[in-house]
Write a protein that holds these residues in place. Structure first.
Motif, PDB file in Angstrom:
ATOM      1  N   GLY A 252       7.091 -10.796   8.269  1.00 11.41           N
ATOM      2  CA  GLY A 252       7.513 -10.462   9.494  1.00 11.41           C
ATOM      3  C   GLY A 252       7.326  -8.793   9.797  1.00 11.41           C
ATOM      4  N   GLY A 253       7.699  -8.009   9.051  1.00  7.89           N
ATOM      5  CA  GLY A 253       7.504  -6.330   9.290  1.00  7.89           C
ATOM      6  C   GLY A 253       6.136  -6.111   9.041  1.00  7.89           C
ATOM      7  N   SER A 254       5.936  -4.811   9.034  1.00  5.58           N
ATOM      8  CA  SER A 254       4.453  -3.751   9.540  1.00  5.58           C
ATOM      9  C   SER A 254       4.374  -2.887   8.489  1.00  5.58           C
ATOM     10  N   LEU A 255       3.304  -2.972   8.307  1.00  2.00           N
ATOM     11  CA  LEU A 255       3.110  -1.537   6.999  1.00  2.00           C
ATOM     12  C   LEU A 255       1.352  -0.977   7.614  1.00  2.00           C
ATOM     13  N   ARG A 256       2.294   0.412   7.841  1.00  4.05           N
ATOM     14  CA  ARG A 256      -0.242   1.204   7.548  1.00  4.05           C
ATOM     15  C   ARG A 256      -0.129   2.060   6.514  1.00  4.05           C
ATOM     16  N   LEU A 257      -1.264   1.448   6.391  1.00  2.00           N
ATOM     17  CA  LEU A 257      -1.490   1.610   5.030  1.00  2.00           C
ATOM     18  C   LEU A 257      -3.128   3.484   5.597  1.00  2.00           C
ATOM     19  N   SER A 258      -2.984   4.207   5.044  1.00  2.00           N
ATOM     20  CA  SER A 258      -3.841   5.308   4.981  1.00  2.00           C
ATOM     21  C   SER A 258      -4.657   5.024   3.672  1.00  2.00           C
ATOM     22  N   CYS A 259      -6.439   5.605   4.135  1.00  2.66           N
ATOM     23  CA  CYS A 259      -6.364   5.887   2.769  1.00  2.66           C
ATOM     24  C   CYS A 259      -7.900   7.768   2.852  1.00  2.66           C
ATOM     25  N   ALA A 260      -7.422   8.800   2.826  1.00  4.73           N
ATOM     26  CA  ALA A 260      -7.986   9.149   2.890  1.00  4.73           C
ATOM     27  C   ALA A 260      -9.063  10.098   1.943  1.00  4.73           C
ATOM     28  N   VAL A 261     -10.904  10.277   2.474  1.00  6.66           N
ATOM     29  CA  VAL A 261     -11.771  10.417   1.784  1.00  6.66           C
ATOM     30  C   VAL A 261     -11.587  11.578   1.567  1.00  6.66           C
ATOM     31  N   SER A 262     -11.953  12.280   0.645  1.00  9.79           N
ATOM     32  CA  SER A 262     -13.095  13.911   0.673  1.00  9.79           C
ATOM     33  C   SER A 262     -14.197  13.898  -0.042  1.00  9.79           C
ATOM     34  N   GLY A 263     -15.089  14.262   0.332  1.00 13.63           N
ATOM     35  CA  GLY A 263     -16.313  14.995  -0.332  1.00 13.63           C
ATOM     36  C   GLY A 263     -17.682  13.665  -0.356  1.00 13.63           C
ATOM     37  N   GLY A 264     -17.960  13.575   0.074  1.00 20.29           N
ATOM     38  CA  GLY A 264     -19.420  12.781   0.398  1.00 20.29           C
ATOM     39  C   GLY A 264     -19.620  12.402   1.934  1.00 20.29           C
ATOM     40  N   THR A 265     -20.429  11.741   2.273  1.00 16.96           N
ATOM     41  CA  THR A 265     -20.397  11.583   4.240  1.00 16.96           C
ATOM     42  C   THR A 265     -19.974  10.914   5.007  1.00 16.96           C
ATOM     43  N   PHE A 266     -18.685  11.014   5.451  1.00 15.74           N
ATOM     44  CA  PHE A 266     -17.389   9.931   5.312  1.00 15.74           C
ATOM     45  C   PHE A 266     -18.397   8.764   6.110  1.00 15.74           C
ATOM     46  N   ARG A 267     -18.713   9.461   7.436  1.00 12.74           N
ATOM     47  CA  ARG A 267     -18.987   7.906   7.957  1.00 12.74           C
ATOM     48  C   ARG A 267     -20.210   6.809   7.694  1.00 12.74           C
ATOM     49  N   ARG A 268     -21.103   7.580   6.406  1.00 14.77           N
ATOM     50  CA  ARG A 268     -22.103   6.872   6.360  1.00 14.77           C
ATOM     51  C   ARG A 268     -21.386   5.841   5.310  1.00 14.77           C
ATOM     52  N   GLN A 269     -19.516   6.245   4.817  1.00 15.50           N
ATOM     53  CA  GLN A 269     -19.382   5.448   3.641  1.00 15.50           C
ATOM     54  C   GLN A 269     -18.948   3.469   4.318  1.00 15.50           C
ATOM     55  N   THR A 270     -19.222   3.324   3.218  1.00 12.98           N
ATOM     56  CA  THR A 270     -17.786   1.638   3.562  1.00 12.98           C
ATOM     57  C   THR A 270     -17.033   1.644   2.924  1.00 12.98           C
TER      58      THR A 270
END
Length: 125
Positions: free
Chosen positions: A14-32
């Motif tokens: 019933g609880g919550s968590l927030r996962l993060s994924c930090a991306v470096s390199g490449g062109t972020f906005r183009r990445q799926t």
């Protein structure tokens, strides 16, 4: 391209968590950017993905209405907000990226070129 997943932990059902994924390199906005999970003894499964270049977001049916995937192009980070967690959500969660994956392949983990190290989510009953 390098990915760093974080935010996992132990939470009650019933609880919550927030996962993060930090991306470096490449062109972020183009990445799926996708999230996958793997529970002990099970195959890696698709959870959600956000397409690059302003494309849509897709979820596996079991998390629809509970999980929300968002991306911050200014911070090169993708977030997976997980609400109403269930014991069956327990798994190692991985983020993955690919700049050129086609729509029909977004649920196939083998089609993603870059992977983070995984973060463990444990949901207790």
């Amino acid at each position: 391209v390098q990915l760093q997943a974080s935010g996992g932990g132990l939470v009650q059902a019933g609880g919550s968590l927030r996962l993060s994924c930090a991306v470096s390199g490449g062109t972020f906005r183009r990445q799926t950017i996708g999230w996958f999970r793997q529970a002990p003894g099970k195959e890696r499964e698709f959870v959600a993905t956000t397409r690059g270049n302003g494309g849509s977001t897709y979820y596996v049916d079991s998390v629809k209405g509970r999980f929300t995937l968002s991306r911050d192009n200014a911070k090169n980070t993708v977030y997976l907000l997980m609400n109403s967690l269930r014991p069956e959500d327990t798994a190692v969660y991985y983020c993955a990226a690919d700049p050129s994956i086609i729509l029909s392949s977004i649920r196939n983990s083998r089609q993603y070129a870059y992977w983070g190290q995984g973060t463990l989510v444990t949901v207790s009953s």
